[in-house]
Design a protein around this motif. Structure first.
Motif, PDB file in Angstrom:
ATOM      1  N   TYR A  72     -23.315  13.525 -20.565  1.00  0.00           N
ATOM      2  CA  TYR A  72     -23.636  13.365 -21.983  1.00  0.00           C
ATOM      3  C   TYR A  72     -22.658  12.475 -22.733  1.00  0.00           C
ATOM      4  O   TYR A  72     -23.038  11.782 -23.657  1.00  0.00           O
ATOM      5  N   GLU A  73     -21.386  12.514 -22.349  1.00  0.00           N
ATOM      6  CA  GLU A  73     -20.354  11.832 -23.127  1.00  0.00           C
ATOM      7  C   GLU A  73     -20.612  10.339 -23.345  1.00  0.00           C
ATOM      8  O   GLU A  73     -20.483   9.856 -24.473  1.00  0.00           O
ATOM      9  N   SER A  80     -21.282   8.808 -32.070  1.00  0.00           N
ATOM     10  CA  SER A  80     -20.478   9.871 -32.668  1.00  0.00           C
ATOM     11  C   SER A  80     -19.032   9.433 -32.810  1.00  0.00           C
ATOM     12  O   SER A  80     -18.582   8.511 -32.128  1.00  0.00           O
ATOM     13  N   ARG A  81     -18.326  10.137 -33.664  1.00  0.00           N
ATOM     14  CA  ARG A  81     -16.913   9.830 -33.872  1.00  0.00           C
ATOM     15  C   ARG A  81     -16.114  10.191 -32.626  1.00  0.00           C
ATOM     16  O   ARG A  81     -16.288  11.259 -32.048  1.00  0.00           O
ATOM     17  N   LEU A  85     -15.284  13.695 -30.091  1.00  0.00           N
ATOM     18  CA  LEU A  85     -15.604  13.687 -28.658  1.00  0.00           C
ATOM     19  C   LEU A  85     -14.362  13.918 -27.814  1.00  0.00           C
ATOM     20  O   LEU A  85     -14.419  14.592 -26.783  1.00  0.00           O
ATOM     21  N   GLU A  86     -13.238  13.372 -28.242  1.00  0.00           N
ATOM     22  CA  GLU A  86     -11.995  13.548 -27.493  1.00  0.00           C
ATOM     23  C   GLU A  86     -11.568  15.007 -27.484  1.00  0.00           C
ATOM     24  O   GLU A  86     -11.038  15.505 -26.484  1.00  0.00           O
ATOM     25  N   ARG A  87     -11.817  15.692 -28.570  1.00  0.00           N
ATOM     26  CA  ARG A  87     -11.492  17.126 -28.633  1.00  0.00           C
ATOM     27  C   ARG A  87     -12.291  17.912 -27.594  1.00  0.00           C
ATOM     28  O   ARG A  87     -11.756  18.772 -26.897  1.00  0.00           O
ATOM     29  N   LEU A 121     -18.382  19.387 -33.576  1.00  0.00           N
ATOM     30  CA  LEU A 121     -19.114  18.135 -33.360  1.00  0.00           C
ATOM     31  C   LEU A 121     -20.502  18.221 -33.984  1.00  0.00           C
ATOM     32  O   LEU A 121     -20.936  17.308 -34.685  1.00  0.00           O
ATOM     33  N   ARG A 122     -21.169  19.329 -33.749  1.00  0.00           N
ATOM     34  CA  ARG A 122     -22.525  19.521 -34.279  1.00  0.00           C
ATOM     35  C   ARG A 122     -22.511  19.531 -35.808  1.00  0.00           C
ATOM     36  O   ARG A 122     -23.311  18.860 -36.443  1.00  0.00           O
TER      37      ARG A 122
END
Length: 133
Positions: A72-73, A80-81, A85-87, A121-122
């Protein structure tokens, strides 16, 4: 057939709106699916136990979480920011080493961290006045 500038502008606006809606739906779907996987893994670990209920299922669930996030990434990262995503990525990367070393208490906390990052994220992707401003 000649299309006016206004027509092109309207078509581009509709395309952009469709892309944004599809990206939002995909992000929400991915984060909910991943949250479901992390919750299933959490259910296999009791917070007070030193050993999980079923090591084989937990091992398979951690593999599923890692594999799904790798899938997914790249797609989610296009719209997305990256700090969000990194988190998620850093939390997912911690899961396998913690499981392999038998640190189930830390694994439990990292699964919660992963779920929290997915939830964040959501919520940051959902349209709201705060997100727009």
């Amino acid at each position: 057939m000649k299309i006016s500038r206004e027509g092109i502008t309207v078509m581009l606006f509709i395309f952009l709106l469709t892309f944004c809606a599809a990206a939002l739906l995909h992000t929400v779907s991915v984060s909910r699916r991943m949250s479901g996987m992390t919750n299933e893994a959490l259910s296999l670990i009791d917070a007070g136990d030193s050993e999980p209920k079923d090591l084989e299922q937990l091992d398979a669930k951690i593999d599923e979480i890692s594999r799904s996030w790798k899938e997914y990434e790249p797609v989610v990262s296009t719209y997305s920011r990256h700090d969000e995503l990194e988190r998620v990525s850093s939390a997912v990367r911690k899961l396998r080493p913690l499981y392999d070393s038998g640190k189930y208490g830390e694994l439990y906390l990292t699964l919660h961290e992963t779920d929290d990052a997915l939830d964040h994220l959501r919520t940051t992707e959902l349209p709201s006045v705060a997100n727009i401003l």
